[in-house]
Design a protein around this motif. Structure first.
Motif, mmCIF file in Angstrom:
data_model
loop_
_atom_site.group_PDB
_atom_site.id
_atom_site.type_symbol
_atom_site.label_atom_id
_atom_site.label_comp_id
_atom_site.label_asym_id
_atom_site.label_seq_id
_atom_site.Cartn_x
_atom_site.Cartn_y
_atom_site.Cartn_z
ATOM 1 N N PRO C 551 0.842 -1.195 0.000
ATOM 2 C CA PRO C 551 0.000 0.000 0.000
ATOM 3 C C PRO C 551 0.876 1.244 0.000
ATOM 4 C CG PRO C 551 -0.150 -1.171 2.106
ATOM 5 C CD PRO C 551 0.695 -2.017 1.198
ATOM 6 N N GLY C 552 0.536 2.204 -0.802
ATOM 7 C CA GLY C 552 1.286 3.458 -0.826
ATOM 8 C C GLY C 552 2.392 3.480 -1.847
ATOM 9 N N GLU C 555 4.482 1.576 -7.768
ATOM 10 C CA GLU C 555 4.466 0.373 -8.579
ATOM 11 C C GLU C 555 3.812 -0.753 -7.805
ATOM 12 O OE1 GLU C 555 7.666 -0.831 -10.860
ATOM 13 O OE2 GLU C 555 8.767 1.047 -10.703
ATOM 14 N N ASP C 556 3.483 -1.818 -8.493
ATOM 15 C CA ASP C 556 2.824 -2.906 -7.760
ATOM 16 C C ASP C 556 3.837 -3.829 -7.108
ATOM 17 O OD1 ASP C 556 3.716 -4.479 -9.880
ATOM 18 O OD2 ASP C 556 1.926 -5.746 -9.798
ATOM 19 N N TRP C 557 5.132 -3.571 -7.277
ATOM 20 C CA TRP C 557 6.110 -4.411 -6.590
ATOM 21 C C TRP C 557 7.355 -3.602 -6.266
ATOM 22 C CZ3 TRP C 557 10.653 -6.264 -9.335
ATOM 23 C CH2 TRP C 557 10.716 -5.804 -10.659
ATOM 24 N N VAL C 558 7.940 -3.918 -5.123
ATOM 25 C CA VAL C 558 9.144 -3.237 -4.679
ATOM 26 C C VAL C 558 10.187 -4.288 -4.337
ATOM 27 C CG1 VAL C 558 10.128 -1.601 -3.062
ATOM 28 C CG2 VAL C 558 7.716 -1.437 -3.669
ATOM 29 N N PRO C 559 11.285 -4.364 -5.114
ATOM 30 C CA PRO C 559 12.318 -5.358 -4.791
ATOM 31 C C PRO C 559 12.924 -5.087 -3.418
ATOM 32 C CG PRO C 559 12.674 -4.387 -6.957
ATOM 33 C CD PRO C 559 11.609 -3.584 -6.305
ATOM 34 N N GLN C 560 13.499 -6.156 -2.872
ATOM 35 C CA GLN C 560 14.030 -6.074 -1.508
ATOM 36 C C GLN C 560 15.124 -5.026 -1.357
ATOM 37 O OE1 GLN C 560 14.923 -10.305 -0.465
ATOM 38 N NE2 GLN C 560 14.459 -9.621 1.599
ATOM 39 N N HIS C 561 15.857 -4.771 -2.431
ATOM 40 C CA HIS C 561 17.004 -3.878 -2.284
ATOM 41 C C HIS C 561 16.619 -2.420 -2.514
ATOM 42 C CE1 HIS C 561 16.735 -4.318 -6.610
ATOM 43 N NE2 HIS C 561 17.580 -3.318 -6.753
ATOM 44 N N ARG C 562 15.395 -2.150 -2.931
ATOM 45 C CA ARG C 562 15.000 -0.770 -3.173
ATOM 46 C C ARG C 562 14.263 -0.255 -1.939
ATOM 47 N NH1 ARG C 562 11.777 -0.481 -8.433
ATOM 48 N NH2 ARG C 562 13.648 -1.490 -9.225
ATOM 49 N N PRO C 563 14.649 0.905 -1.444
ATOM 50 C CA PRO C 563 13.953 1.423 -0.262
ATOM 51 C C PRO C 563 12.464 1.568 -0.562
ATOM 52 C CG PRO C 563 15.889 2.754 -0.768
ATOM 53 C CD PRO C 563 15.704 1.811 -1.908
ATOM 54 N N ALA C 564 11.641 1.179 0.398
ATOM 55 C CA ALA C 564 10.204 1.284 0.192
ATOM 56 C C ALA C 564 9.823 2.750 0.157
ATOM 57 C CB ALA C 564 9.473 0.571 1.320
ATOM 58 N N SER C 566 7.970 6.143 0.946
ATOM 59 C CA SER C 566 7.505 6.571 2.261
ATOM 60 C C SER C 566 6.010 6.310 2.371
ATOM 61 C CB SER C 566 7.795 8.067 2.445
ATOM 62 O OG SER C 566 7.171 8.771 1.398
ATOM 63 N N GLY C 567 5.625 5.851 3.544
ATOM 64 C CA GLY C 567 4.225 5.576 3.765
ATOM 65 C C GLY C 567 3.828 4.165 3.359
ATOM 66 N N ALA C 568 4.695 3.449 2.652
ATOM 67 C CA ALA C 568 4.361 2.082 2.284
ATOM 68 C C ALA C 568 4.480 1.185 3.503
ATOM 69 C CB ALA C 568 5.301 1.586 1.183
ATOM 70 N N GLY C 569 3.532 0.287 3.662
ATOM 71 C CA GLY C 569 3.478 -0.540 4.869
ATOM 72 C C GLY C 569 4.381 -1.744 4.777
ATOM 73 N N ALA C 570 5.656 -1.498 4.544
ATOM 74 C CA ALA C 570 6.568 -2.623 4.384
ATOM 75 C C ALA C 570 7.466 -2.783 5.584
ATOM 76 C CB ALA C 570 7.421 -2.432 3.132
ATOM 77 N N GLY C 571 7.079 -2.175 6.674
ATOM 78 C CA GLY C 571 7.993 -2.169 7.816
ATOM 79 C C GLY C 571 8.188 -3.510 8.459
ATOM 80 N N ARG C 572 7.201 -4.383 8.343
ATOM 81 C CA ARG C 572 7.347 -5.616 9.105
ATOM 82 C C ARG C 572 8.317 -6.574 8.466
ATOM 83 N NH1 ARG C 572 3.510 -7.561 11.163
ATOM 84 N NH2 ARG C 572 2.126 -5.804 11.339
#
Lengths: 196, 223, 572
Positions: C551-552, C555-564, C566-572
């Motif tokens: 969310p936020g 793109e529909d995908w974010v590779p592991q090495h690219r910083p998420a 801001s606001g994307a719920g990828a913190g966990r």
């Protein structure tokens, strides 16, 4: 997990334990299961039957005790090898390593003498379940002692070179972990096979 | 599926078959539910341009509940299977009723050797009779077999009676059955026992009472 | 930290020369390819044996095409034994655990190589030696081992009982070397993920495949010891006249079964888990959706692994074990369905709401999942001690474990090969051939193993060379012939794979870095990766794997090495 930043890229995330040590620990864990399997099998048979006190008495408690002391001493000299590396004492490192190897060889020599005496008396592995376990367990342990001697001899060979102790001395710790394990296995085998 | 089962001719065979069916219905339900869900997903959620899937990570309880709740059902059904199964196991394999007839069966590469105690009902006496591969028993009587092995492990299998028991050298293992229908049934060996494993078989003859007496008279003519 | 810093800078330079590059290589990617070729060679041999077995069962004592003559019952036992041994120890473990474990662990966690590259090289060479011994055993007098892949004594302990002589000892030695090889490999698979991760790659940010390989290695290291002890005892029984497993000399045949199955059940998961791990990588990528329940899956696998140490006697319900022990083992066995149900539900939930593209790797992954569910469910029958009285040692058991093994080993294994082939060889495999291969494999697999359950229900015993010798099996002869026909077609379908595999290696389309738009680190480097894995710096990791549909995020995908974003719920 530590996030200690290394100057070189990669391998930034790791456990607090060096890889070599972790590797040895995993190896020893599997070794415990090998000897554990043998020892549990031995105990099951022993408890199922009337016991093996007659056969146990064939084994010389004296020689067994001597061998136990030899292995314990060699564990001590092995610790000294590791310590000598920490303090950078090259001569002491080599001396104690040589002593450890020597004590291991003496252990095997005594074991070999016992084997010879048993076989002369007709106490071969096929004689009974006790002798099958005796030769199986001490034989596998003896192979491990031999393996430790070979590993220590290899270490000695590289440590004898100029600067070898500084460069390869850290391996003494890994050899030591293994050597102590071999020692501990004997501490279990000795009462099971000699003392009853 | 159950049409392929051989006809059951023992008292406890029906119990085993009923557990078989019971498990079949339970796993059949899960099979249809999960495969149906899988196929539904593959069709309903196939790729379409512009479609943006939701972010469902399943790491917190409110989301994981979707898989934890069915898990509770799995657990309950598991325990139900365990309980029903344990009863049938105990009936067939633990203890067993007092036998009317006792016969020793010895597995040996590649034959079943039957030892009958004779009219005195005791083994180790002069009227013991050994017969290869022919096991004669009366119908509707509790038969106990004492299974011994001479060389390797064999497995005494009576498919129509739903009985199987390994035969282990060094042990005398008791098993029992009560046949409900006279007839001639095969006794295969179910554990790999060497090059003659295939074809190591005997025959179980279940006799009606009169025929059984007739057979016994022929075996022990004097008595 | 000597081990961690040593490999970081690529401490062994680019190797030169053919031998150093292809044969005596310490590069994990080359070792992975060596494992793959060893396992594919043995898979061809094992598949050929399966064909011989099936032909004999359908047409007993007839000439076998491509073998040239009928086989006798002693040869039949040898083929059955070697088929099982090869497939479990020389195909499944090298392909899933060793080949993909080797290839992917460093690439997925951002390491330049394994923790112990030379130990790694040694492990594949020891497996080569084991393979050589196993091959040798075919040519010694008395033939290869014929005591079943489980090698139950007393049958396996005496040449007079089993027929095979030195073949039996070579079989034991080959297994011992195989174990040694995987002990060395396992140490690498455990230590590398623990100590060699790139910056930001916390343990709970590792791709699930790495977790599965780690847990599988752990299970192997802890379970194989007793069987090694058993193998030593069996060798002594065979060669020094001891009687560990012979009742006549005071031993007990059942001891071997305890030692074997204490290892045997964890071993099932050693094979299964990497296969499941491959599915867990493929399914999020092709449904563009994050894995559902990353942490619950890890917990479930650990629970299943722990339970696998206390279920071994379910192979021995009717072995003469104290019958009162059957019920406790039956309970633990059936309870294993709980963690595995969680894994299945999690994978199904991963599909839910996704945007699913059914390319070849995805077909194999979902096909593998479907068959794995089927095989898992038929295991419940075997787990019940009461039903086991009837179906033990029948084809029901054979059909059950082939359903689980085939799904994990071949269906998930093919998913892995089609998915990572571009990374491994730098070329794409042909998609049309891949889909033909999938449908042939999947449909003919079902045509073999669904009816095989019915053969088991009919009571047909395992390992009999000729069902025609039994009257009660007469109704099954039609089924047996139909299964054999399907098995032949199943094997023929594999030629689509073999052709695709070798043709694509030279003629396939050049693979881009990230052909499937995956999020894990192996897709951030060229295909195939250079020596040292990344041409420049090893990428840093910013969030968990499978960053699809955050969310936020734009793109529909974010590779592991690219910083998420801001606001994307990828913190966990």
């Amino acid at each position: 997990m530590s996030t200690a930043a290394h100057a070189s890229a990669g391998a930034a995330e790791s456990t607090p334990f060096p890889s070599a040590k972790l590797g040895i620990w995993w190896f020893l864990a599997s070794e415990i299961m090998v000897f554990g399997g043998l020892i549990v099998s031995y105990l099951l048979f022993r408890m199922a039957g009337p016991g093996w006190s007659a056969e146990l008495h064939h084994n010389s408690t004296l020689l067994g005790t001597v061998n136990t002391l030899i292995l314990l001493t060699s564990s001590f000299t092995m610790v000294e090898v590791h310590r000598a590396h920490g303090r950078g004492e090259e001569a002491k490192f080599r001396l104690h390593l040589a002593l450890t190897i020597l004590l291991g060889l003496v252990f095997l020599a005594i074991k070999g003498a016992e084997y010879t005496a048993h076989i002369r008396e007709g106490l071969v592995p096929a004689k009974s379940m006790f002798w099958a376990f005796y030769f199986g367990m001490t034989g596998l342990h003896g192979l491990h002692v031999l393996g430790g001697i070979v590993a220590n001899a290899c270490l000695y060979a590289v440590a004898a070179r100029p600067g070898g102790v500084a460069r390869y001395g850290h391996r003494a710790e890994m050899n030591g972990l293994y050597w102590h394990f071999v020692d501990v296995v004997w501490i279990f085998l000795f009462p099971l096979l000699y003392l009853g | 599926m159950f049409a392929w089962l051989p006809e059951n001719v023992s008292t406890f065979g029906g119990d085993i078959d009923s557990i078989f069916r019971f498990i079949y219905y339970i796993v059949g339900f899960w099979f249809l539910a999960t495969q149906g869900f899988l196929i539904y997903c593959l069709i309903r959620f196939r790729r379409r341009p512009g479609r943006r899937p939701p972010y469902l990570h399943g790491n917190n309880l409110s989301q994981a509940a979707w898989i934890l709740l069915p898990l509770v059902i799995v657990l309950v059904l598991d325990l139900w299977i365990d309980f029903r199964s344990a009863d049938v196991w105990a009936k067939v394999k633990v203890g067993g009723p007092r036998p009317d007839v006792v016969i020793e069966v010895t597995g040996k590469q590649f034959n079943w050797i039957m030892t009958y105690p004779g009219p005195d009902g005791r083994f180790g006496t002069a009227d013991d009779k050994k017969v290869e591969n022919e096991l004669h028993v009366p119908v509707n009587k509790v038969v106990q077999v004492v299974l011994r092995g001479e060389d390797v492990i064999h497995s005494f299998f009576l498919p129509q009676l739903r009985l199987k028991q390994d035969v282990v050298p060094g042990r005398a293992i008791r098993a029992w059955f009560q046949a409900t229908k006279p007839g001639k049934y095969e006794i295969p060996c179910a554990e790999l026992c060497g090059f003659g494993h295939s074809g190591m078989k005997g025959w179980l003859h279940v006799h009606a009472e009169a025929q059984y007496k007739e057979w016994a008279r022929k075996m022990w003519p004097g008595s | 930290m000597s081990g961690t810093t040593a490999a970081a800078g690529g401490h062994h330079g680019e190797p030169g020369g053919f031998l150093r590059k292809y044969v005596f290589s310490a590069d994990h990617k080359m070792i992975a390819r060596q494992y793959m070729f060893i396992s594919l060679f043995w898979a061809a041999v094992g598949g050929y044996f399966a064909y011989i077995i099936r032909w004999q069962l359908a047409h007993p004592e007839a000439d076998i095409p491509l073998f040239g003559r009928p086989i006798g019952p002693d040869e039949y036992n040898a083929f059955v034994t070697m088929h099982g041994t090869i497939m479990v120890f020389f195909v499944a473990m090298p392909l899933l655990l060793a080949s993909f474990g080797n290839f992917l662990i460093p690439l997925m966690i951002g390491a330049r190589d394994m923790a112990f590259p030379r130990l790694n090289m040694l492990s594949v060479w020891v497996l080569g030696a084991a393979s050589a011994l196993l091959l040798l055993s075919f040519f010694v007098e008395g033939g290869p081992a014929a005591g079943g892949w489980t090698g139950y004594p007393p049958l396996s302990a005496r040449t007079a009982y089993v027929g095979a002589d030195k073949g039996m000892d070579l079989w034991l030695l080959a297994l011992a070397l195989e174990f040694a090889s995987f002990l060395m490999g396992g140490i690498n698979f455990l230590v590398t993920p623990l100590n060699m991760r790139t910056r930001g790659m916390g343990l709970l940010r590792m791709p699930l495949f790495v977790w599965m390989v780690m847990i599988a290695s752990l299970l192997f290291l802890l379970s194989v010891g007793p069987l090694v002890a058993g193998a030593v005892m069996l060798l002594l029984d065979r060669n020094l006249g001891t009687s560990f497993f012979l009742a006549s000399g005071g031993g007990d045949p059942l001891l071997w079964q305890h030692l074997f199955w204490f290892f045997g059940h964890p071993e099932v998961y050693v094979i299964l888990l990497p296969g499941l791990g491959a599915m867990m990588e493929v399914m999020p990528t092709f449904s563009r959706k994050t894995i559902f329940g990353y942490r619950p899956i890890i917990v479930a696998v650990l629970v299943a692994g722990a339970l696998s140490f206390v279920v071994w006697a379910h192979h021995q319900y009717i072995s003469g074990l104290d019958p009162r022990l059957a019920t406790p083992f039956s309970v633990t066995t059936i309870l294993i369905s709980v963690p595995f149900a969680l894994i299945v539900f999690a994978l199904l939930a991963t599909l839910w709401g996704g945007s699913i593209r059914l390319a070849t790797p995805m077909w194999f992954a979902v096909g593998g999942l479907a068959v794995f569910i089927f095989g898992g469910l038929t295991g419940i029958f075997n787990g019940s001690a009461a039903v086991d009285i009837y179906i033990h040692d029948t084809y029901f058991v054979v059909a059950h474990f082939h359903s689980t093994f085939f799904s994990a080993l071949f269906l998930a294994g093919f998913a892995a090969i089609y998915y990572w082939y571009p990374k491994m060889f730098g070329r794409m495999m042909n998609e049309a051939l891949g889909q033909i291969h999938f449908w042939g494999t999947f449909l003919f697999f079902l045509a073999v193993f669904v009816p095989m359950h019915l053969v088991g229900v009919g009571g047909m015993m395992r390992r009999i060379a000729n069902p025609g010798q039994y009257e009660f099996l007469a109704p099954l002869s039609g089924l047996n012939r139909m299964i054999t026909m399907s098995a032949v077609l199943l094997l023929l379908s594999q030629f689509f794979f073999a052709f695709n595999f070798f043709w694509s290696m030279f003629r396939g389309r050049r693979a881009p870095d990230n052909p499937w738009e995956g999020t894990t680190l192996e897709w951030t480097t060229p295909s195939p990766p250079p020596h040292g894995n990344w041409p420049g710096e090893v990428p840093q990791v910013h969030h968990p794997p499978y960053g699809y549909g955050l969310p936020g995020a734009g793109e529909d995908w974010v590779p592991q090495h690219r910083p998420a974003p801001s606001g994307a719920g990828a913190g966990r």
